[in-house]
Design a protein around this motif. Structure first.
Motif: not given
Length: 265
Positions: A109-113, A165-170
């Motif tokens: 993951c990115y830090e902004k997730a 799947l409804m995902l966190e894009p980061n």
């Protein structure tokens, strides 16, 4: 659709842009009502062919013969895609003993997730709905058992269960699937208990045949007079333990019609 994520309300909206354009709309307006808590809005436009995937599941017979007991990757969602939505159509999941474990792992993951991802299992003909979630942290994973409580009755019904799947894009994700053999057996017992008693009865009758027709042993030493014949009888437990497979073959006769009708589908 409205979902809850650890007490926070989430609303999900999906629309085909072609339908909107054909209806004369060229903009989508989203109204956010006043709130005392922070509100985040995430959206994307994607190609249906890339986000709608068909996962063709093997029959239970092929699954058992192909040793489909280890996890198999059915979808790999890279971090660069920054995907919000995926629709995995589970083709072949139509009988009550079709039971699988779905495992979703957060690879990185990115830090902004910050958003929890939602995974929804939905069956169109019975409206079965199951939901789970996974956090935006590297190394996290969640498992979901997918099975049917109502089989597909109409063979001409082209609908299939879906995994949304409804995902966190980061974040990047990987989705794995494996057979749940224990739940396959549990589903068979739960929904076909009326055939269980004949199954057990056939096994016991087969085991009793080993006592009705006992094995004969002769003494190896020869005497002038004829040696009397000794007959031995084994207990049922011993017979079942030492001859389980040959005995249980007769037990499958009450289930044979069920196997021909459905297991090969």
């Amino acid at each position: 659709m409205v979902y809850k994520t650890f007490g926070s309300e989430r609303k999900f909206y999906k629309q085909d842009t072609n339908n909107l354009i054909n209806s004369g709309f060229n903009h989508v307006m989203i109204y956010l009502s006043p709130s005392s808590t922070p509100v985040s809005l995430i959206g994307e436009r994607y190609s249906l062919s890339r986000r709608n995937k068909e996962i063709i599941l093997p029959s239970i017979f092929h699954t058992l013969t192909l040793s489909f007991f280890s996890p198999v990757i059915i979808s790999n969602i890279p971090l660069t895609e920054e995907a919000i939505f995926y629709n995995l159509t589970l083709v072949g999941l139509n009988q009550i003993w079709h039971s699988y474990w779905i495992k979703i792992e957060t690879k990185q993951c990115y830090e902004k997730a910050f958003e929890y991802s939602l995974i929804q299992f939905w069956v169109p003909w019975s409206k079965e709905d199951e939901l789970t979630q996974i956090g935006p942290f590297r190394g996290q994973s969640v498992e979901m058992l997918i099975r049917l409580n109502v089989p597909k009755i109409d063979p001409n019904d082209t609908r299939n269960p879906h995994l949304y799947l409804m995902l966190e894009p980061n974040c990047a994700f990987v989705v794995k699937l494996k057979l749940s053999l224990s739940d396959v057996l549990a589903q068979l017992i739960r929904h076909h208990y009326d055939r269980l008693l004949p199954f057990i009865g056939a096994i016991l009758l087969s085991a009793l045949s080993y006592q009705i027709i006992p094995r004969s042993n002769y003494y190896p030493i020869q005497f002038e007079s004829s040696q009397p014949l000794e007959t031995s009888y084994s207990s049922l437990i011993s017979i079942l333990k030492n001859n389980f497979w040959s005995v249980s073959m007769f037990g499958f006769l009450p289930l044979f019609s069920l196997f021909l009708d459905n297991c090969l589908k």
